[in-house]
Scaffold this active site. Structure first.
Site, short mmCIF file in Angstrom:
data_model
loop_
_atom_site.label_atom_id
_atom_site.label_comp_id
_atom_site.label_asym_id
_atom_site.label_seq_id
_atom_site.Cartn_x
_atom_site.Cartn_y
_atom_site.Cartn_z
N TYR A 121 0.81 -1.22 0.00
CA TYR A 121 0.00 0.00 0.00
C TYR A 121 0.85 1.27 0.00
O TYR A 121 0.35 2.35 -0.31
CB TYR A 121 -0.95 0.02 1.21
CG TYR A 121 -2.05 -1.01 1.15
CD1 TYR A 121 -2.14 -1.89 0.10
CD2 TYR A 121 -2.98 -1.11 2.16
CE1 TYR A 121 -3.14 -2.85 0.05
CE2 TYR A 121 -4.00 -2.06 2.12
CZ TYR A 121 -4.06 -2.94 1.07
OH TYR A 121 -5.06 -3.89 1.03
N LYS B 104 3.97 -15.34 2.87
CA LYS B 104 3.95 -16.13 1.64
C LYS B 104 5.42 -16.40 1.28
O LYS B 104 5.91 -16.01 0.22
CB LYS B 104 3.21 -15.32 0.55
CG LYS B 104 2.86 -16.09 -0.70
CD LYS B 104 1.78 -17.13 -0.49
CE LYS B 104 1.56 -17.90 -1.79
NZ LYS B 104 0.81 -19.15 -1.59
N ASP C 236 -2.46 -18.40 2.28
CA ASP C 236 -3.56 -19.20 1.72
C ASP C 236 -4.03 -20.26 2.73
O ASP C 236 -5.24 -20.49 2.89
CB ASP C 236 -3.19 -19.83 0.36
CG ASP C 236 -1.74 -20.29 0.30
OD1 ASP C 236 -1.00 -20.07 1.27
OD2 ASP C 236 -1.35 -20.89 -0.72
N ASP D 9 -5.30 -7.02 5.72
CA ASP D 9 -6.53 -6.38 5.26
C ASP D 9 -7.55 -7.47 4.87
O ASP D 9 -8.71 -7.45 5.29
CB ASP D 9 -6.18 -5.50 4.04
CG ASP D 9 -7.30 -4.56 3.67
OD1 ASP D 9 -8.37 -4.62 4.29
OD2 ASP D 9 -7.12 -3.76 2.73
N ASP E 183 -10.98 -8.99 7.21
CA ASP E 183 -12.36 -8.95 6.71
C ASP E 183 -12.96 -10.36 6.73
O ASP E 183 -14.14 -10.54 7.03
CB ASP E 183 -12.41 -8.40 5.28
CG ASP E 183 -12.61 -6.89 5.27
OD1 ASP E 183 -12.36 -6.26 6.33
OD2 ASP E 183 -13.00 -6.33 4.24
#
Ligand code: NAD
Length: 364
Positions: free
Chosen positions: A139, A187, A219, A243, A247
């Protein structure tokens, strides 16, 4: 305590005003003095000043003890490039305050167990805290942007060891005060930033021998969150993964509207519900204000250092839900559907009725 209030866009002003109402009532009942000042951010700020994060807002935020935010984002500005949209106001706010660790609790509320998309036996007992790095990664990394012909675009994921270390410490400290289990999510099979992340987390872990650490690919973590959420205590992860995972954790509780967050580590702490501006339900007085109200409880806990006041709000939220009151997002055949404003009033009433009046002998 000086609090800057940024209601923002969409349902932001609706949920923020209820959070503020509960905060002021409960603070007063606990003998805490609170001064508030409202400022512009996001789409409303663009409309009124041309900037999503006006200088007056930045100055007020920096001069306060805490910032309480509603939400930012307005479809009117969807045609603009990402760097011109209201959401940039939020990124600038976070950068200005310097908070690098975003704390997002997600727990199974007994009264809402059957509102979860997960089966009762899978979700029951879930109580996790996501610690998301907030000022680095994709970001903020440079270079970013579109090529001149707009046929190509680039974003950059970048982390320094120092950025990973400081957020890891926040997560380990939190784990130490909870069930002492930390899952670091990355990851590392694909990304160099994740390989650095893992190395730094292992280094910090050596200072917290009482905390059990596991590393998980993002994942796999996304999968475990829906198949076995009770296995998690503290989840530590970078900005983009956090993020998305937060959620995912949020909807497990039944509604995105339930989740609170605190952003700490900088000069001024920031409190905001996890959800966005929900333009589809804005202005209807039906939004769930409990995430915003729970954020106000976190404000009382971390900035106000008044655990009693924070806990009284959290207990009041549970009580109101146990009594069967729900906003539309959580309503079922057995519940009493209430508006955003009614929900705020109910929580304040229950919190106050559980608070001992201040007398000369129990005054802080
Ligand atoms: P959203 O969180 O606004 O809404 C997703 C869905 O959840 C919608 O159906 C909405 O009605 C529902 N919902 C969200 N909060 C709710 C609440 N309190 N009560 C009841 N229902 C609720 O996400 P989105 O639709 O992807 O984004 C809408 C806008 O918000 C976009 O402009 C986005 O950029 C922005 N956004 C802002 C923030 C923030 O301010 N922190 C976070 C996420 C998205």
């Amino acid at each position: 305590m000086q609090i800057t209030v940024l209601p923002g866009d969409g349902i932001g002003p609706e949920v923020c005003s209820q959070a503020l109402f509960v905060l002021k009532e409960v603070a007063a009942a606990n003998g805490l003095s609170i001064e508030t000042e409202e400022h512009l951010i996001g789409g409303r700020a663009i409309r009124e000043t041309g900037s999503p994060f006006p200088q007056a807002t930045e100055a007020a935020c920096k001069a306060s003890d805490a910032v309480l935010l509603g939400s930012v984002g307005d479809p009117e500005f969807d045609h603009l490039t990402p760097s011109e949209r209201p959401e940039i106001g939020l990124l600038k706010l976070r950068k200005a305050l310097g908070g690098f660790a975003n704390l997002r609790p997600a727990a199974a509320v007994p009264a809402l167990i059957d509102s979860s998309p997960l089966r009762r036996e899978v979700f029951e007992g879930t109580d996790l805290l996501i610690v998301r790095e907030l000022l680095g990664g994709l970001y903020f990394g440079q270079p970013r942007g579109f090529a001149a012909d707009k046929g190509e675009a680039v974003n950059t994921m970048r982390y320094s060891a120092a950025e990973v270390e400081r957020v890891a410490r926040v997560a380990f400290d939190a784990a130490r005060g909870r069930r002492k289990r930390l899952t670091s999510v990355d990851k590392a099979n694909v990304l160099e930033t994740s390989q650095l992340w893992r190395k730094v987390v292992d280094r910090v872990a050596a200072e917290y021998p009482e905390v059990e650490v596991e590393h998980l690919f993002v994942d796999a973590c996304a999968m475990h969150l829906v198949t076995d959420p009770t296995r998690f205590d503290v989840i530590l992860t970078e900005n983009l993964f956090g993020d998305i995972l937060s959620d995912e954790a949020a909807v497990l509780t039944g509604s995105l509207g339930m989740l609170a967050s605190a952003t700490v580590g900088g000069n001024v702490d920031l409190y905001e519900p996890v959800h966005g501006s929900a333009p589809d339900i804005a202005g209807k007085n039906i939004a769930n204000p409990l995430g915003a109200i729970a954020s106000a409880a976190m404000l009382l806990r971390y900035t106000g250092r008044c655990e009693k006041a924070a806990a009284s709000i959290e207990a009041a939220i549970n009580k109101v839900l146990e009594e069967g009151y729900r906003t539309a997002d959580l309503a079922d055949a057995n519940s009493t559907v209430v508006s955003t404003e009614e929900m705020g009033r109910l929580v304040a009433e229950r919190a106050l009725s559980a608070t001992e009046p201040i007398t000369a002998s129990n005054a802080a």
